[in-house]
Design a protein around this motif. Sequence first.
Motif, PDB file in Angstrom:
ATOM      1  N   GLY A  15       0.814  -0.977   0.082  1.00 52.69           N
ATOM      2  CA  GLY A  15      -0.140  -0.014   0.098  1.00 52.69           C
ATOM      3  C   GLY A  15       0.648   1.074  -0.281  1.00 52.69           C
ATOM      4  N   ILE A  16       1.568   1.218   0.724  1.00 54.40           N
ATOM      5  CA  ILE A  16       2.601   2.460   1.209  1.00 54.40           C
ATOM      6  C   ILE A  16       3.478   2.410  -0.834  1.00 54.40           C
ATOM      7  CG2 ILE A  16       5.120   2.990   2.641  1.00 54.40           C
ATOM      8  CD1 ILE A  16       4.183   1.748   4.486  1.00 54.40           C
ATOM      9  N   ASN A  17       3.869   1.330  -1.141  1.00 55.04           N
ATOM     10  CA  ASN A  17       4.755   1.793  -2.777  1.00 55.04           C
ATOM     11  C   ASN A  17       3.899   2.371  -3.494  1.00 55.04           C
ATOM     12  OD1 ASN A  17       6.850   1.049  -3.795  1.00 55.04           O
ATOM     13  ND2 ASN A  17       6.142  -0.689  -4.064  1.00 55.04           N
ATOM     14  N   ALA A  18       2.108   1.818  -2.808  1.00 56.23           N
ATOM     15  CA  ALA A  18       1.279   2.367  -4.924  1.00 56.23           C
ATOM     16  C   ALA A  18       0.875   3.560  -4.559  1.00 56.23           C
ATOM     17  CB  ALA A  18       0.188   1.062  -4.332  1.00 56.23           C
ATOM     18  N   ILE A  19       1.440   4.031  -3.464  1.00 55.28           N
ATOM     19  CA  ILE A  19       0.852   5.412  -2.611  1.00 55.28           C
ATOM     20  C   ILE A  19       2.030   6.721  -3.143  1.00 55.28           C
ATOM     21  CG2 ILE A  19       0.153   7.528  -1.276  1.00 55.28           C
ATOM     22  CD1 ILE A  19      -1.187   4.876   0.098  1.00 55.28           C
ATOM     23  N   ILE A  20       3.115   6.432  -2.596  1.00 54.56           N
ATOM     24  CA  ILE A  20       4.283   7.431  -2.348  1.00 54.56           C
ATOM     25  C   ILE A  20       5.346   6.736  -3.657  1.00 54.56           C
ATOM     26  CG2 ILE A  20       6.567   7.355  -1.486  1.00 54.56           C
ATOM     27  CD1 ILE A  20       5.347   7.078   1.113  1.00 54.56           C
ATOM     28  N   GLY A  21       4.688   7.950  -4.811  1.00 57.28           N
ATOM     29  CA  GLY A  21       5.776   7.810  -5.555  1.00 57.28           C
ATOM     30  C   GLY A  21       6.039   8.850  -5.952  1.00 57.28           C
ATOM     31  N   SER A  22       7.145   9.638  -7.551  1.00 58.80           N
ATOM     32  CA  SER A  22       7.555  10.381  -7.832  1.00 58.80           C
ATOM     33  C   SER A  22       6.846  12.527  -6.465  1.00 58.80           C
ATOM     34  CB  SER A  22       7.600  11.163  -9.112  1.00 58.80           C
ATOM     35  OG  SER A  22       6.133  11.159  -9.923  1.00 58.80           O
ATOM     36  N   ILE A  43      -2.527  19.857   3.268  1.00 60.50           N
ATOM     37  CA  ILE A  43      -1.784  18.770   3.936  1.00 60.50           C
ATOM     38  C   ILE A  43      -2.876  17.765   4.626  1.00 60.50           C
ATOM     39  CG2 ILE A  43       0.079  17.088   3.867  1.00 60.50           C
ATOM     40  CD1 ILE A  43       1.801  19.459   2.788  1.00 60.50           C
ATOM     41  N   PHE A  44      -3.054  18.745   5.871  1.00 54.62           N
ATOM     42  CA  PHE A  44      -3.759  18.019   6.854  1.00 54.62           C
ATOM     43  C   PHE A  44      -4.975  17.775   6.000  1.00 54.62           C
ATOM     44  CE2 PHE A  44      -6.597  18.242  10.676  1.00 54.62           C
ATOM     45  CZ  PHE A  44      -5.694  17.357  11.637  1.00 54.62           C
ATOM     46  N   PHE A  45      -5.587  19.192   5.830  1.00 51.42           N
ATOM     47  CA  PHE A  45      -7.118  18.795   4.753  1.00 51.42           C
ATOM     48  C   PHE A  45      -7.386  17.733   4.198  1.00 51.42           C
ATOM     49  CE2 PHE A  45     -10.058  19.175   1.468  1.00 51.42           C
ATOM     50  CZ  PHE A  45     -10.695  20.374   2.038  1.00 51.42           C
ATOM     51  N   ASP A  46      -6.193  17.558   2.716  1.00 59.71           N
ATOM     52  CA  ASP A  46      -6.336  15.929   2.061  1.00 59.71           C
ATOM     53  C   ASP A  46      -6.319  15.011   2.966  1.00 59.71           C
ATOM     54  OD1 ASP A  46      -6.983  17.298  -0.198  1.00 59.71           O
ATOM     55  OD2 ASP A  46      -4.537  17.902  -0.623  1.00 59.71           O
ATOM     56  N   PHE A 196      -4.067  15.863  -3.664  1.00 60.53           N
ATOM     57  CA  PHE A 196      -4.892  14.994  -3.311  1.00 60.53           C
ATOM     58  C   PHE A 196      -4.387  13.904  -4.527  1.00 60.53           C
ATOM     59  CE2 PHE A 196      -8.425  12.154  -3.692  1.00 60.53           C
ATOM     60  CZ  PHE A 196      -8.456  11.895  -1.876  1.00 60.53           C
ATOM     61  N   TYR A 197      -3.499  14.414  -5.379  1.00 59.05           N
ATOM     62  CA  TYR A 197      -3.089  13.526  -6.088  1.00 59.05           C
ATOM     63  C   TYR A 197      -1.766  12.518  -5.354  1.00 59.05           C
ATOM     64  CZ  TYR A 197      -0.148  11.689 -10.010  1.00 59.05           C
ATOM     65  OH  TYR A 197       0.259  10.366 -10.805  1.00 59.05           O
ATOM     66  N   ALA A 198      -1.218  13.436  -4.171  1.00 62.47           N
ATOM     67  CA  ALA A 198      -0.065  12.352  -3.887  1.00 62.47           C
ATOM     68  C   ALA A 198      -0.465  11.019  -2.933  1.00 62.47           C
ATOM     69  CB  ALA A 198       0.683  13.392  -2.849  1.00 62.47           C
ATOM     70  N   PHE A 199      -1.979  11.570  -2.223  1.00 68.12           N
ATOM     71  CA  PHE A 199      -2.325  10.591  -1.769  1.00 68.12           C
ATOM     72  C   PHE A 199      -3.221   9.243  -2.044  1.00 68.12           C
ATOM     73  CE2 PHE A 199      -2.149  14.097   1.260  1.00 68.12           C
ATOM     74  CZ  PHE A 199      -1.569  13.559   1.790  1.00 68.12           C
ATOM     75  N   THR A 200      -3.649   9.332  -3.674  1.00 70.00           N
ATOM     76  CA  THR A 200      -4.423   8.828  -4.106  1.00 70.00           C
ATOM     77  C   THR A 200      -2.999   6.840  -4.561  1.00 70.00           C
ATOM     78  OG1 THR A 200      -3.161   9.212  -6.178  1.00 70.00           O
ATOM     79  CG2 THR A 200      -5.511  10.526  -5.590  1.00 70.00           C
ATOM     80  N   GLY A 201      -4.178   6.199  -4.657  1.00 67.38           N
ATOM     81  CA  GLY A 201      -3.963   5.155  -4.765  1.00 67.38           C
ATOM     82  C   GLY A 201      -3.918   3.969  -3.875  1.00 67.38           C
ATOM     83  N   PHE A 202      -4.561   4.631  -2.742  1.00 68.57           N
ATOM     84  CA  PHE A 202      -4.895   3.713  -1.634  1.00 68.57           C
ATOM     85  C   PHE A 202      -6.360   2.902  -1.903  1.00 68.57           C
ATOM     86  CE2 PHE A 202      -7.373   7.545  -1.466  1.00 68.57           C
ATOM     87  CZ  PHE A 202      -9.300   6.687  -0.928  1.00 68.57           C
ATOM     88  N   GLU A 203      -7.227   3.111  -2.804  1.00 67.68           N
ATOM     89  CA  GLU A 203      -8.021   2.213  -3.205  1.00 67.68           C
ATOM     90  C   GLU A 203      -7.828   0.940  -4.141  1.00 67.68           C
ATOM     91  OE1 GLU A 203      -6.477   4.668  -7.407  1.00 67.68           O
ATOM     92  OE2 GLU A 203      -7.617   5.335  -4.813  1.00 67.68           O
ATOM     93  N   SER A 204      -6.135   0.772  -5.018  1.00 65.13           N
ATOM     94  CA  SER A 204      -5.529  -0.135  -4.914  1.00 65.13           C
ATOM     95  C   SER A 204      -5.565  -1.220  -4.120  1.00 65.13           C
ATOM     96  CB  SER A 204      -4.428  -0.353  -5.909  1.00 65.13           C
ATOM     97  OG  SER A 204      -4.661   0.976  -6.651  1.00 65.13           O
ATOM     98  N   ILE A 205      -5.538  -1.418  -2.618  1.00 68.34           N
ATOM     99  CA  ILE A 205      -4.470  -2.211  -1.946  1.00 68.34           C
ATOM    100  C   ILE A 205      -5.489  -2.939  -2.070  1.00 68.34           C
ATOM    101  CG2 ILE A 205      -3.759  -2.918   0.774  1.00 68.34           C
ATOM    102  CD1 ILE A 205      -3.677   0.404   0.938  1.00 68.34           C
ATOM    103  N   ALA A 206      -7.158  -3.140  -1.762  1.00 69.39           N
ATOM    104  CA  ALA A 206      -8.029  -3.942  -1.736  1.00 69.39           C
ATOM    105  C   ALA A 206      -8.316  -4.446  -3.456  1.00 69.39           C
ATOM    106  CB  ALA A 206      -9.142  -3.888  -1.538  1.00 69.39           C
TER     107      ALA A 206
END
Length: 425
Positions: A15-22, A43-46, A196-206
Amino acid sequence: MAKNKFGFWSIVLLGINAIIGSGIFLLPNKVYELMGTLSLAVIFFDMLLAIGMALCFAELSGLFNKNGGPYVYARAVFGNFVGFEVGFMKAAVSIIAWAAMANGFATALSAVWAPAAVPCVMQTIIVVLLAVLGILNILGVQFSKLLNNIVTVGKLLPLIFFIVIGALFIDGGNFTMTLPENVETGSFGAAALLIFYAFTGFESIATAAEDMDNPQKNLPRAILMVMLIVSAFYLFIQTVSIGVLGASLASTKTPIAAAAGTFMGSAGAILVTVGTLISIGGINIASSFLTPRTVIAIADDHMLPPVFSRYNRFGTPYVAIAFSTILAIVIALSGSFTQLAAISVVSRFTQYLPSCLAVIVLRNRQPDRISSMRLPLGPFIPLISVIVSVWLLVQSDMQKIIIGLGGLLIGVPFYFIMKKQYLNK
Protein backbone atom coordinates in the motif's frame (compact mmCIF):
# COMPACT_ATOMS: atom_id res chain seq x y z
CA MET A 1 -0.53 -18.12 6.24
CA ALA A 2 -0.45 -19.24 2.64
CA LYS A 3 3.16 -19.36 1.45
CA ASN A 4 2.70 -17.31 -1.71
CA LYS A 5 0.27 -14.71 -0.41
CA PHE A 6 0.79 -11.27 1.06
CA GLY A 7 0.71 -11.21 4.87
CA PHE A 8 -0.33 -8.15 6.91
CA TRP A 9 2.98 -6.27 6.79
CA SER A 10 3.53 -7.13 3.13
CA ILE A 11 0.09 -5.63 2.41
CA VAL A 12 1.10 -2.50 4.33
CA LEU A 13 4.33 -2.20 2.33
CA LEU A 14 2.42 -2.78 -0.91
CA GLY A 15 0.00 0.00 0.00
CA ILE A 16 2.79 2.45 0.87
CA ASN A 17 4.53 1.57 -2.37
CA ALA A 18 1.32 2.15 -4.34
CA ILE A 19 0.86 5.64 -2.90
CA ILE A 20 4.31 7.17 -2.40
CA GLY A 21 5.78 7.78 -5.83
CA SER A 22 7.26 10.81 -7.58
CA GLY A 23 4.63 13.18 -6.19
CA ILE A 24 6.13 13.37 -2.72
CA PHE A 25 9.43 14.61 -4.17
CA LEU A 26 7.66 17.37 -6.09
CA LEU A 27 4.68 18.33 -3.95
CA PRO A 28 6.18 20.67 -1.29
CA ASN A 29 7.05 23.54 -3.67
CA LYS A 30 3.77 23.46 -5.60
CA VAL A 31 1.51 23.61 -2.57
CA TYR A 32 3.75 26.21 -0.89
CA GLU A 33 3.58 28.42 -3.98
CA LEU A 34 -0.22 28.41 -3.74
CA MET A 35 -0.72 28.65 0.03
CA GLY A 36 2.57 29.51 1.74
CA THR A 37 2.88 28.15 5.28
CA LEU A 38 -0.83 27.26 5.16
CA SER A 39 0.24 24.47 2.82
CA LEU A 40 0.45 22.37 5.99
CA ALA A 41 -3.27 22.96 6.49
CA VAL A 42 -3.92 21.89 2.88
CA ILE A 43 -2.04 18.62 3.40
CA PHE A 44 -3.86 18.06 6.70
CA PHE A 45 -7.20 18.65 4.93
CA ASP A 46 -6.33 16.14 2.20
CA MET A 47 -5.12 13.73 4.86
CA LEU A 48 -8.50 13.81 6.61
CA LEU A 49 -10.37 13.30 3.33
CA ALA A 50 -8.08 10.46 2.24
CA ILE A 51 -8.33 8.74 5.61
CA GLY A 52 -12.13 9.13 5.56
CA MET A 53 -12.30 7.48 2.15
CA ALA A 54 -9.77 4.85 3.17
CA LEU A 55 -11.95 3.99 6.16
CA CYS A 56 -14.86 3.40 3.77
CA PHE A 57 -12.64 1.08 1.75
CA ALA A 58 -11.53 -0.60 4.98
CA GLU A 59 -15.13 -1.40 5.96
CA LEU A 60 -15.93 -2.69 2.48
CA SER A 61 -12.76 -4.78 2.27
CA GLY A 62 -13.86 -6.51 5.46
CA LEU A 63 -16.98 -7.74 3.64
CA PHE A 64 -15.41 -9.02 0.40
CA ASN A 65 -12.43 -11.25 -0.34
CA LYS A 66 -12.47 -11.04 -4.14
CA ASN A 67 -10.09 -9.25 -6.51
CA GLY A 68 -11.25 -5.90 -7.88
CA GLY A 69 -11.65 -3.52 -4.94
CA PRO A 70 -13.89 -0.58 -6.01
CA TYR A 71 -15.25 -2.57 -8.96
CA VAL A 72 -16.39 -5.41 -6.70
CA TYR A 73 -18.05 -3.04 -4.22
CA ALA A 74 -19.86 -1.03 -6.92
CA ARG A 75 -21.12 -4.14 -8.73
CA ALA A 76 -22.35 -5.80 -5.53
CA VAL A 77 -24.28 -2.70 -4.42
CA PHE A 78 -25.31 -0.88 -7.62
CA GLY A 79 -25.42 -3.67 -10.20
CA ASN A 80 -23.52 -4.79 -13.28
CA PHE A 81 -23.62 -1.53 -15.24
CA VAL A 82 -22.24 0.73 -12.50
CA GLY A 83 -19.77 -1.97 -11.52
CA PHE A 84 -18.48 -2.28 -15.07
CA GLU A 85 -18.14 1.50 -15.40
CA VAL A 86 -16.15 1.71 -12.16
CA GLY A 87 -14.01 -1.27 -13.18
CA PHE A 88 -13.48 0.10 -16.69
CA MET A 89 -12.32 3.46 -15.30
CA LYS A 90 -10.11 1.85 -12.70
CA ALA A 91 -8.40 -0.41 -15.22
CA ALA A 92 -7.89 2.46 -17.67
CA VAL A 93 -6.55 4.89 -15.07
CA SER A 94 -4.29 2.22 -13.55
CA ILE A 95 -2.73 1.31 -16.90
CA ILE A 96 -2.23 4.97 -17.86
CA ALA A 97 -0.74 5.77 -14.45
CA TRP A 98 1.64 2.82 -14.73
CA ALA A 99 2.72 4.03 -18.19
CA ALA A 100 3.25 7.53 -16.83
CA MET A 101 5.35 6.23 -13.93
CA ALA A 102 7.51 4.15 -16.28
CA ASN A 103 8.16 7.27 -18.34
CA GLY A 104 8.78 9.19 -15.12
CA PHE A 105 11.44 6.69 -14.08
CA ALA A 106 13.31 7.17 -17.36
CA THR A 107 13.00 10.95 -17.01
CA ALA A 108 14.32 10.89 -13.43
CA LEU A 109 17.18 8.62 -14.49
CA SER A 110 18.16 11.12 -17.20
CA ALA A 111 18.89 13.68 -14.46
CA VAL A 112 21.82 11.58 -13.20
CA TRP A 113 22.65 9.65 -16.39
CA ALA A 114 22.60 11.94 -19.43
CA PRO A 115 22.27 9.20 -22.11
CA ALA A 116 18.84 8.35 -20.69
CA ALA A 117 17.56 11.62 -22.14
CA VAL A 118 18.24 10.42 -25.70
CA PRO A 119 14.81 9.43 -27.12
CA CYS A 120 15.77 5.94 -28.31
CA VAL A 121 17.56 5.18 -25.03
CA MET A 122 14.63 6.49 -22.99
CA GLN A 123 12.19 4.36 -25.00
CA THR A 124 14.39 1.30 -24.48
CA ILE A 125 14.48 1.92 -20.72
CA ILE A 126 10.69 2.20 -20.62
CA VAL A 127 10.12 -0.99 -22.61
CA VAL A 128 12.67 -2.99 -20.60
CA LEU A 129 11.30 -1.75 -17.27
CA LEU A 130 7.68 -2.57 -18.10
CA ALA A 131 8.52 -5.89 -19.77
CA VAL A 132 10.72 -7.11 -16.90
CA LEU A 133 8.11 -6.21 -14.29
CA GLY A 134 5.42 -7.93 -16.35
CA ILE A 135 7.52 -11.10 -16.62
CA LEU A 136 8.33 -11.11 -12.90
CA ASN A 137 4.64 -10.71 -12.16
CA ILE A 138 3.79 -13.66 -14.40
CA LEU A 139 6.37 -15.81 -12.59
CA GLY A 140 4.40 -15.65 -9.37
CA VAL A 141 3.27 -13.63 -6.37
CA GLN A 142 6.38 -14.55 -4.39
CA PHE A 143 8.64 -12.61 -6.78
CA SER A 144 6.39 -9.54 -6.66
CA LYS A 145 6.05 -9.68 -2.88
CA LEU A 146 9.81 -9.95 -2.23
CA LEU A 147 10.70 -7.21 -4.71
CA ASN A 148 7.94 -4.93 -3.40
CA ASN A 149 9.05 -5.33 0.23
CA ILE A 150 12.70 -4.60 -0.56
CA VAL A 151 12.00 -1.55 -2.71
CA THR A 152 9.45 -0.06 -0.29
CA VAL A 153 11.93 -0.19 2.58
CA GLY A 154 14.55 1.25 0.21
CA LYS A 155 12.36 4.21 -0.74
CA LEU A 156 11.38 5.01 2.87
CA LEU A 157 14.90 5.05 4.32
CA PRO A 158 16.03 8.23 2.46
CA LEU A 159 12.79 9.96 3.45
CA ILE A 160 13.21 8.98 7.09
CA PHE A 161 16.80 10.21 6.96
CA PHE A 162 15.63 13.50 5.42
CA ILE A 163 13.01 14.03 8.13
CA VAL A 164 15.20 13.12 11.11
CA ILE A 165 18.29 15.08 10.04
CA GLY A 166 16.34 17.95 8.50
CA ALA A 167 14.40 18.50 11.74
CA LEU A 168 17.69 19.64 13.34
CA PHE A 169 18.01 22.47 10.80
CA ILE A 170 14.48 23.89 10.92
CA ASP A 171 14.24 27.67 11.29
CA GLY A 172 11.10 28.49 13.28
CA GLY A 173 10.97 31.93 11.65
CA ASN A 174 9.99 30.31 8.37
CA PHE A 175 6.58 29.40 9.77
CA THR A 176 5.15 32.93 9.94
CA MET A 177 1.51 32.61 8.92
CA THR A 178 1.52 34.58 5.67
CA LEU A 179 -0.04 33.94 2.27
CA PRO A 180 1.64 34.47 -1.11
CA GLU A 181 0.90 37.86 -2.73
CA ASN A 182 -0.84 36.27 -5.72
CA VAL A 183 -3.15 34.07 -3.64
CA GLU A 184 -6.71 33.88 -4.97
CA THR A 185 -10.07 32.90 -3.48
CA GLY A 186 -9.94 29.40 -4.93
CA SER A 187 -6.29 28.77 -4.10
CA PHE A 188 -7.04 26.45 -1.18
CA GLY A 189 -9.30 24.25 -3.28
CA ALA A 190 -6.85 24.25 -6.20
CA ALA A 191 -3.99 23.32 -3.87
CA ALA A 192 -6.08 20.61 -2.19
CA LEU A 193 -7.01 19.05 -5.54
CA LEU A 194 -3.41 19.22 -6.73
CA ILE A 195 -1.92 17.62 -3.63
CA PHE A 196 -4.68 15.03 -3.29
CA TYR A 197 -2.99 13.30 -6.23
CA ALA A 198 -0.16 12.37 -3.84
CA PHE A 199 -2.66 10.49 -1.63
CA THR A 200 -4.24 8.48 -4.43
CA GLY A 201 -3.46 4.80 -4.73
CA PHE A 202 -4.96 3.58 -1.46
CA GLU A 203 -7.94 2.25 -3.41
CA SER A 204 -5.63 -0.21 -5.18
CA ILE A 205 -4.72 -2.10 -2.02
CA ALA A 206 -7.96 -4.09 -2.08
CA THR A 207 -7.67 -4.81 -5.80
CA ALA A 208 -5.64 -7.98 -5.24
CA ALA A 209 -7.59 -9.39 -2.28
CA GLU A 210 -7.36 -12.96 -3.54
CA ASP A 211 -3.55 -12.76 -3.41
CA MET A 212 -3.62 -11.79 0.26
CA ASP A 213 -3.77 -13.91 3.37
CA ASN A 214 -7.08 -13.59 5.26
CA PRO A 215 -8.06 -10.39 3.36
CA GLN A 216 -11.27 -9.71 5.30
CA LYS A 217 -9.22 -9.39 8.48
CA ASN A 218 -5.90 -8.03 7.23
CA LEU A 219 -7.03 -5.59 4.52
CA PRO A 220 -9.07 -3.20 6.71
CA ARG A 221 -6.27 -2.90 9.28
CA ALA A 222 -3.63 -2.56 6.57
CA ILE A 223 -5.53 0.20 4.72
CA LEU A 224 -5.81 2.29 7.89
CA MET A 225 -2.17 1.67 8.80
CA VAL A 226 -1.01 2.67 5.31
CA MET A 227 -2.92 5.96 5.32
CA LEU A 228 -1.65 6.94 8.76
CA ILE A 229 1.97 6.21 7.79
CA VAL A 230 1.74 8.02 4.43
CA SER A 231 0.00 11.04 5.97
CA ALA A 232 2.67 11.32 8.67
CA PHE A 233 5.43 11.24 6.03
CA TYR A 234 3.76 13.96 3.97
CA LEU A 235 3.25 16.30 6.93
CA PHE A 236 6.79 15.81 8.23
CA ILE A 237 8.35 16.29 4.77
CA GLN A 238 6.41 19.52 4.19
CA THR A 239 7.35 20.78 7.66
CA VAL A 240 11.07 20.14 7.11
CA SER A 241 10.96 21.62 3.60
CA ILE A 242 9.38 24.86 4.87
CA GLY A 243 11.60 25.00 7.94
CA VAL A 244 14.81 24.61 5.93
CA LEU A 245 14.08 26.53 2.71
CA GLY A 246 11.52 29.12 3.81
CA ALA A 247 10.15 31.33 1.02
CA SER A 248 12.66 29.92 -1.49
CA LEU A 249 10.72 26.64 -1.37
CA ALA A 250 8.21 28.08 -3.87
CA SER A 251 10.86 28.63 -6.55
CA THR A 252 12.73 25.32 -6.47
CA LYS A 253 11.80 22.52 -8.86
CA THR A 254 13.29 19.77 -6.67
CA PRO A 255 12.26 20.79 -3.15
CA ILE A 256 13.40 17.79 -1.14
CA ALA A 257 16.72 17.54 -2.98
CA ALA A 258 17.25 21.30 -2.51
CA ALA A 259 16.47 21.09 1.21
CA ALA A 260 18.71 18.05 1.66
CA GLY A 261 21.48 19.83 -0.22
CA THR A 262 21.16 22.77 2.17
CA PHE A 263 21.88 20.80 5.33
CA MET A 264 23.83 17.83 3.95
CA GLY A 265 25.59 19.26 0.90
CA SER A 266 25.93 17.39 -2.37
CA ALA A 267 25.77 14.04 -0.57
CA GLY A 268 22.26 14.88 0.63
CA ALA A 269 21.11 15.86 -2.85
CA ILE A 270 22.50 12.60 -4.27
CA LEU A 271 20.77 10.60 -1.52
CA VAL A 272 17.42 12.18 -2.36
CA THR A 273 17.97 11.65 -6.08
CA VAL A 274 18.63 7.96 -5.47
CA GLY A 275 15.54 7.91 -3.25
CA THR A 276 13.52 9.43 -6.09
CA LEU A 277 14.59 6.69 -8.50
CA ILE A 278 13.85 3.98 -5.95
CA SER A 279 10.48 5.57 -5.18
CA ILE A 280 9.38 5.78 -8.81
CA GLY A 281 10.76 2.31 -9.47
CA GLY A 282 8.83 1.06 -6.46
CA ILE A 283 5.50 2.45 -7.58
CA ASN A 284 6.11 0.79 -10.95
CA ILE A 285 6.49 -2.54 -9.13
CA ALA A 286 3.26 -1.98 -7.20
CA SER A 287 1.47 -1.00 -10.41
CA SER A 288 2.70 -4.08 -12.25
CA PHE A 289 1.12 -6.26 -9.57
CA LEU A 290 -2.10 -4.36 -8.87
CA THR A 291 -3.17 -3.17 -12.35
CA PRO A 292 -3.94 -6.60 -13.92
CA ARG A 293 -6.04 -7.62 -10.89
CA THR A 294 -8.85 -5.27 -11.90
CA VAL A 295 -8.88 -6.80 -15.39
CA ILE A 296 -9.07 -10.33 -13.98
CA ALA A 297 -11.87 -9.34 -11.58
CA ILE A 298 -14.05 -8.04 -14.42
CA ALA A 299 -13.27 -11.11 -16.53
CA ASP A 300 -14.15 -13.46 -13.66
CA ASP A 301 -17.63 -11.90 -13.64
CA HIS A 302 -18.05 -12.66 -17.38
CA MET A 303 -17.89 -9.00 -18.38
CA LEU A 304 -14.70 -9.48 -20.40
CA PRO A 305 -13.66 -12.33 -22.70
CA PRO A 306 -12.95 -15.48 -20.64
CA VAL A 307 -9.36 -15.63 -21.90
CA PHE A 308 -8.50 -12.94 -19.34
CA SER A 309 -9.42 -15.38 -16.56
CA ARG A 310 -6.69 -17.85 -17.45
CA TYR A 311 -4.03 -18.65 -14.85
CA ASN A 312 -0.64 -20.29 -15.39
CA ARG A 313 1.09 -22.94 -13.29
CA PHE A 314 2.47 -20.21 -11.02
CA GLY A 315 -1.06 -19.23 -10.08
CA THR A 316 -0.95 -15.82 -11.78
CA PRO A 317 -3.41 -14.36 -14.35
CA TYR A 318 -0.85 -14.30 -17.15
CA VAL A 319 -3.18 -13.08 -19.92
CA ALA A 320 -4.40 -10.11 -17.86
CA ILE A 321 -0.80 -9.30 -16.89
CA ALA A 322 0.44 -9.52 -20.49
CA PHE A 323 -2.47 -7.38 -21.73
CA SER A 324 -1.88 -4.68 -19.09
CA THR A 325 1.87 -4.67 -19.72
CA ILE A 326 1.61 -4.39 -23.51
CA LEU A 327 -1.00 -1.62 -23.29
CA ALA A 328 1.14 0.25 -20.73
CA ILE A 329 4.14 0.04 -23.09
CA VAL A 330 2.11 1.43 -26.00
CA ILE A 331 0.80 4.33 -23.90
CA ALA A 332 4.20 5.06 -22.34
CA LEU A 333 5.88 5.23 -25.74
CA SER A 334 3.15 7.48 -27.16
CA GLY A 335 4.25 10.34 -24.93
CA SER A 336 0.65 11.54 -24.73
CA PHE A 337 0.02 10.98 -21.05
CA THR A 338 1.21 14.33 -19.59
CA GLN A 339 -2.31 15.73 -19.72
CA LEU A 340 -3.76 12.40 -18.59
CA ALA A 341 -1.56 12.50 -15.51
CA ALA A 342 -2.94 15.94 -14.70
CA ILE A 343 -6.55 14.74 -14.87
CA SER A 344 -6.01 11.31 -13.32
CA VAL A 345 -7.03 12.56 -9.89
CA VAL A 346 -10.42 13.57 -11.34
CA SER A 347 -10.85 10.13 -12.92
CA ARG A 348 -10.13 8.39 -9.63
CA PHE A 349 -13.23 9.88 -8.02
CA THR A 350 -15.26 7.48 -10.21
CA GLN A 351 -13.94 4.86 -7.79
CA TYR A 352 -14.09 6.85 -4.57
CA LEU A 353 -17.65 8.17 -4.71
CA PRO A 354 -19.43 4.86 -5.48
CA SER A 355 -17.39 3.11 -2.77
CA CYS A 356 -18.28 5.69 -0.10
CA LEU A 357 -21.95 5.50 -1.11
CA ALA A 358 -21.78 1.70 -1.07
CA VAL A 359 -21.04 1.77 2.66
CA ILE A 360 -24.27 3.65 3.37
CA VAL A 361 -26.38 1.47 1.04
CA LEU A 362 -24.99 -1.82 2.37
CA ARG A 363 -25.64 -0.82 5.97
CA ASN A 364 -29.28 -0.08 5.18
CA ARG A 365 -29.78 -3.04 2.86
CA GLN A 366 -27.94 -5.68 4.92
CA PRO A 367 -27.80 -4.44 8.54
CA ASP A 368 -26.86 -7.88 9.85
CA ARG A 369 -23.76 -8.10 7.65
CA ILE A 370 -20.96 -6.77 9.86
CA SER A 371 -17.48 -5.96 8.57
CA SER A 372 -14.33 -6.79 10.51
CA MET A 373 -13.75 -3.00 10.63
CA ARG A 374 -17.01 -1.08 11.01
CA LEU A 375 -16.88 2.71 10.87
CA PRO A 376 -18.06 4.68 13.91
CA LEU A 377 -20.59 7.54 13.74
CA GLY A 378 -23.00 5.73 11.43
CA PRO A 379 -23.14 7.19 7.89
CA PHE A 380 -21.30 10.40 8.89
CA ILE A 381 -17.82 9.51 7.56
CA PRO A 382 -18.89 8.21 4.12
CA LEU A 383 -21.42 11.04 3.71
CA ILE A 384 -18.89 13.76 4.56
CA SER A 385 -16.35 12.07 2.28
CA VAL A 386 -18.82 12.25 -0.61
CA ILE A 387 -19.71 15.90 0.03
CA VAL A 388 -16.08 17.01 0.35
CA SER A 389 -15.11 14.98 -2.73
CA VAL A 390 -17.77 16.69 -4.84
CA TRP A 391 -16.56 20.08 -3.57
CA LEU A 392 -12.99 19.14 -4.45
CA LEU A 393 -14.03 18.09 -7.96
CA VAL A 394 -15.70 21.45 -8.51
CA GLN A 395 -12.32 23.11 -7.87
CA SER A 396 -11.02 21.61 -11.11
CA ASP A 397 -11.54 23.36 -14.44
CA MET A 398 -14.30 22.10 -16.70
CA GLN A 399 -11.93 20.70 -19.34
CA LYS A 400 -10.26 18.37 -16.84
CA ILE A 401 -13.64 17.29 -15.46
CA ILE A 402 -14.97 16.48 -18.93
CA ILE A 403 -11.84 14.56 -19.94
CA GLY A 404 -11.45 12.92 -16.54
CA LEU A 405 -15.03 11.67 -16.42
CA GLY A 406 -15.39 11.23 -20.17
CA GLY A 407 -14.10 7.69 -19.87
CA LEU A 408 -17.46 6.78 -18.35
CA LEU A 409 -19.13 7.50 -21.70
CA ILE A 410 -16.52 5.45 -23.55
CA GLY A 411 -17.26 2.53 -21.24
CA VAL A 412 -20.99 2.44 -22.06
CA PRO A 413 -20.81 0.75 -25.49
CA PHE A 414 -18.15 -1.64 -24.18
CA TYR A 415 -20.52 -2.70 -21.39
CA PHE A 416 -23.41 -3.55 -23.74
CA ILE A 417 -21.08 -5.42 -26.12
CA MET A 418 -19.63 -7.46 -23.27
CA LYS A 419 -23.07 -8.01 -21.76
CA LYS A 420 -24.41 -9.41 -25.02
CA GLN A 421 -21.37 -11.59 -25.71
CA TYR A 422 -20.49 -12.95 -22.27
CA LEU A 423 -22.57 -11.83 -19.27
CA ASN A 424 -25.80 -13.56 -20.26
CA LYS A 425 -24.14 -16.84 -21.23
